[in-house]
Design an enzyme around this catalytic site. Structure first.
Site, PDB file in Angstrom:
ATOM      1  N   ASP A  82      -5.491  -5.009   8.084  1.00  0.00           N
ATOM      2  CA  ASP A  82      -5.861  -5.138   9.669  1.00  0.00           C
ATOM      3  C   ASP A  82      -6.717  -6.278  10.443  1.00  0.00           C
ATOM      4  O   ASP A  82      -6.412  -6.503  10.842  1.00  0.00           O
ATOM      5  CB  ASP A  82      -6.404  -3.231  11.018  1.00  0.00           C
ATOM      6  N   HIS A 114      -6.735   3.558  10.724  1.00  0.00           N
ATOM      7  CA  HIS A 114      -5.163   2.428  10.608  1.00  0.00           C
ATOM      8  C   HIS A 114      -4.154   3.236  11.544  1.00  0.00           C
ATOM      9  O   HIS A 114      -3.338   3.598  11.109  1.00  0.00           O
ATOM     10  CB  HIS A 114      -5.586   2.619   8.748  1.00  0.00           C
TER      11      HIS A 114
HETATM   12  N1  NAD Z   1      -2.404   0.852   4.534  1.00  0.00           N
HETATM   13  C1  NAD Z   1      -2.340   0.232   4.980  1.00  0.00           C
HETATM   14  O1  NAD Z   1      -2.459  -0.637   5.523  1.00  0.00           O
HETATM   15  C2  NAD Z   1      -0.869   0.214   4.481  1.00  0.00           C
HETATM   16  C3  NAD Z   1       0.785  -0.960   4.578  1.00  0.00           C
HETATM   17  C4  NAD Z   1       1.608  -0.577   4.590  1.00  0.00           C
HETATM   18  C5  NAD Z   1       2.516   0.337   4.194  1.00  0.00           C
HETATM   19  N2  NAD Z   1       1.807   1.186   3.734  1.00  0.00           N
HETATM   20  C6  NAD Z   1       2.116   2.597   2.942  1.00  0.00           C
HETATM   21  O2  NAD Z   1       2.478   2.441   1.570  1.00  0.00           O
HETATM   22  C7  NAD Z   1       3.226   3.419   1.518  1.00  0.00           C
HETATM   23  C8  NAD Z   1       4.268   3.017   0.323  1.00  0.00           C
HETATM   24  O3  NAD Z   1       5.130   1.497   1.501  1.00  0.00           O
HETATM   25  P1  NAD Z   1       6.496   0.967   0.545  1.00  0.00           P
HETATM   26  O4  NAD Z   1       6.557   0.350   1.452  1.00  0.00           O
HETATM   27  O5  NAD Z   1       5.153   0.847  -0.563  1.00  0.00           O
HETATM   28  O6  NAD Z   1       7.164   2.269   0.566  1.00  0.00           O
HETATM   29  P2  NAD Z   1       9.360   2.276  -0.870  1.00  0.00           P
HETATM   30  O7  NAD Z   1       9.256   2.751  -0.248  1.00  0.00           O
HETATM   31  O8  NAD Z   1       8.967   0.934  -1.110  1.00  0.00           O
HETATM   32  O9  NAD Z   1       7.713   2.343  -2.327  1.00  0.00           O
HETATM   33  C9  NAD Z   1       7.094   3.770  -2.327  1.00  0.00           C
HETATM   34  C10 NAD Z   1       6.624   4.613  -3.782  1.00  0.00           C
HETATM   35  O10 NAD Z   1       6.204   5.637  -3.763  1.00  0.00           O
HETATM   36  C11 NAD Z   1       7.187   6.201  -4.548  1.00  0.00           C
HETATM   37  N3  NAD Z   1       6.641   6.907  -4.963  1.00  0.00           N
HETATM   38  C12 NAD Z   1       7.258   7.600  -4.053  1.00  0.00           C
HETATM   39  N4  NAD Z   1       6.235   9.341  -4.505  1.00  0.00           N
HETATM   40  C13 NAD Z   1       5.348   9.837  -5.632  1.00  0.00           C
HETATM   41  C14 NAD Z   1       5.275   9.820  -6.372  1.00  0.00           C
HETATM   42  N5  NAD Z   1       4.740  11.524  -6.218  1.00  0.00           N
HETATM   43  N6  NAD Z   1       4.504   9.766  -7.180  1.00  0.00           N
HETATM   44  C15 NAD Z   1       4.120   8.117  -7.618  1.00  0.00           C
HETATM   45  N7  NAD Z   1       5.192   7.346  -6.754  1.00  0.00           N
HETATM   46  C16 NAD Z   1       5.876   8.064  -6.054  1.00  0.00           C
HETATM   47  C17 NAD Z   1       8.616   5.758  -5.259  1.00  0.00           C
HETATM   48  O11 NAD Z   1       9.435   5.633  -6.422  1.00  0.00           O
HETATM   49  C18 NAD Z   1       8.104   4.480  -4.569  1.00  0.00           C
HETATM   50  O12 NAD Z   1       8.487   2.835  -5.586  1.00  0.00           O
HETATM   51  C19 NAD Z   1       4.097   4.104   3.043  1.00  0.00           C
HETATM   52  O13 NAD Z   1       2.995   5.038   3.612  1.00  0.00           O
HETATM   53  C20 NAD Z   1       3.598   2.984   3.904  1.00  0.00           C
HETATM   54  O14 NAD Z   1       3.364   3.687   5.023  1.00  0.00           O
HETATM   55  C21 NAD Z   1       0.306   1.005   4.546  1.00  0.00           C
HETATM   56  O1  LMR Z   2       2.859   0.067   9.792  1.00  0.00           O
HETATM   57  C1  LMR Z   2       3.166   1.066   9.189  1.00  0.00           C
HETATM   58  O2  LMR Z   2       3.446   1.845   8.695  1.00  0.00           O
HETATM   59  C2  LMR Z   2       2.633   0.310   7.567  1.00  0.00           C
HETATM   60  C3  LMR Z   2       1.635  -0.213   7.341  1.00  0.00           C
HETATM   61  O3  LMR Z   2       0.171   0.719   8.358  1.00  0.00           O
HETATM   62  C4  LMR Z   2       0.807  -1.468   8.111  1.00  0.00           C
HETATM   63  O4  LMR Z   2       0.123  -1.962   8.652  1.00  0.00           O
HETATM   64  O5  LMR Z   2       1.889  -2.522   8.081  1.00  0.00           O
END
Ligand code: NAD
Ligand code: LMR
Length: 343
Positions: A179, A206
């Site tokens: 953010d 967030h």
């Molecule tokens: N905080 C933030 O600002 C922010 C920003 C972007 C995404 N996110 C979040 O991050 C998360 C991941 O996003 P992504 O795009 O990398 O998803 P993705 O599906 O590409 O990757 C997620 C990974 O987690 C793994 N996984 C699932 N269960 C698991 C477990 N029990 N133990 C270990 N690994 C496990 C999967 O195998 C996969 O490789 C989502 O929840 C997304 O919303 C948060």
């Molecule tokens: O928007 C989402 O679902 C992923 C993450 O929290 C973001 O801010 O990009």
């Protein structure tokens, strides 16, 4: 600070013929970082960026599958850290043992039309089981929670740690750095200032309106109209959705998130190493408002959170935004707490 960190990393990795180990290990203490969800969209580039960080001496890459390949790939990069891949629950303990910082990007991402809260049913359980293992294998690690909905997953982690008797509020962080990264980029574009010099605190939580950028405190200052500030605020709040829609079903922000996650983990490592005045925004246990968790500027130190900083002077528009976000943020926090105690 962020750009300079990456520049210094790139510079270090491009010095040919220099022993990486000899170059860095003399000055920085040994630090193990574990990435849980390391084979995912965020996990892979984040693992790359952590491999480029000279403050890391051991990098443990854990996922349910796919991590041997990611680890083999990343391990060939000639930087300080030794890399090991761990796949499947039976290897989770090994991945976590001795970790100073655990970064959690494990779980499902959004598709168009979904809110972050729609991820709760799947991600809450994932986060709960990973945090149960953290309590067992590395109870003193700093935990950087990326998995959504952060407004609920951080309270879930806190409850798991409380139950295990390991909770230390100074060591649990919801990663809201993306953010801040977005607010800085959008502000620099509108204010026509050098993005590398921009600072903007982002407080609250967030998700949607719980993300409250404080553009009145942005530096360098600029004379933006109320309409421009409103548009910047809305774009920052909707930044995640902007990426989800552009990816059209192929997930959410991964590359910018990996960058933001690497910035925040670097700040945690610097704090642990005693670097003074390391300040980042993060969603932490807080007394800044009446809500039990809240994102604001946090000073990082040898034990994690050294000081949760206040909000500073707010404009009427920001005060309204703050009051408006409280009911939704509280309800997400309570949902997390309820889930952790019921399951
Ligand atoms: N905080 C933030 O600002 C922010 C920003 C972007 C995404 N996110 C979040 O991050 C998360 C991941 O996003 P992504 O795009 O990398 O998803 P993705 O599906 O590409 O990757 C997620 C990974 O987690 C793994 N996984 C699932 N269960 C698991 C477990 N029990 N133990 C270990 N690994 C496990 C999967 O195998 C996969 O490789 C989502 O929840 C997304 O919303 C948060
Ligand atoms: O928007 C989402 O679902 C992923 C993450 O929290 C973001 O801010 O990009």
């Amino acid at each position: 600070m962020r750009t300079s960190m990456l520049k210094s990393i790139v510079r270090r990795t491009s010095i040919s013929g220099t022993s990486r180990r000899g170059f860095t290990s003399g000055s920085a203490p040994e630090r193990k970082v574990a990435v849980l969800g390391a084979a995912g969209g965020i996990g892979q580039p984040l693992s790359l960026l952590m491999k480029l960080n000279p403050l890391v001496s051991r990098l443990a890459l854990y996922d349910i599958a796919g991590t041997p390949g990611v680890a083999a790939d990343v391990s060939h990069i000639n930087t300080r850290s030794e890399v090991a891949g761990f796949a499947g629950e039976e290897q989770l303990g090994q991945a976590l043992e001795g970790a100073d910082v655990v970064i959690i990007p494990a779980g499902v991402p959004r598709k168009p039309g979904m809110t972050r809260d729609d991820l709760f049913n799947i991600n809450a359980g994932i986060v709960k089981s990973l945090c149960t293992a953290i309590a067992k294998y590395c109870p003193h690690a700093l935990v950087n929670m990326i998995s959504n909905p952060v407004n609920s997953t951080v309270p879930i982690a806190a409850e798991v740690f409380k139950k295990a008797g390991t909770y230390d509020e100074k060591r649990l962080f919801g990663v809201t750095t993306l953010d801040v990264v977005r607010a800085k980029t959008f502000y620099a574009g509108k204010a026509r200032v050098n993005v590398a010099e921009v600072n903007v605190p982002v407080v609250g939580g967030h998700a949607g309106i719980t993300i409250l950028p404080l553009f009145s405190q942005a530096t360098p200052t600029a004379n933006l109209s109320d309409e421009e500030i409103e548009a910047l605020t809305k774009r920052t709040q909707d930044g995640g959705t902007e990426v989800v829609e552009a990816k059209a079903g192929k997930g959410s922000a991964t590359l910018s998130m990996a960058y933001a996650g690497a910035i925040f983990a670097d700040a945690c490592l610097k704090g642990l190493n005693g670097v003074p005045d390391v300040v980042e925004c993060s969603f932490v246990q807080s007394n800044v408002t009446e809500l039990p968790f809240f994102a604001s500027k946090v000073r990082l130190g040898k034990n994690g959170v050294e000081e949760v900083l206040g909000l500073g002077q707010l404009t009427d528009y920001e005060k309204e935004g703050l009051e408006a976000l409280k009911p939704e943020l509280l309800s997400s926090i309570e949902k997390g707490i309820k889930f952790a105690n019921a399951n």
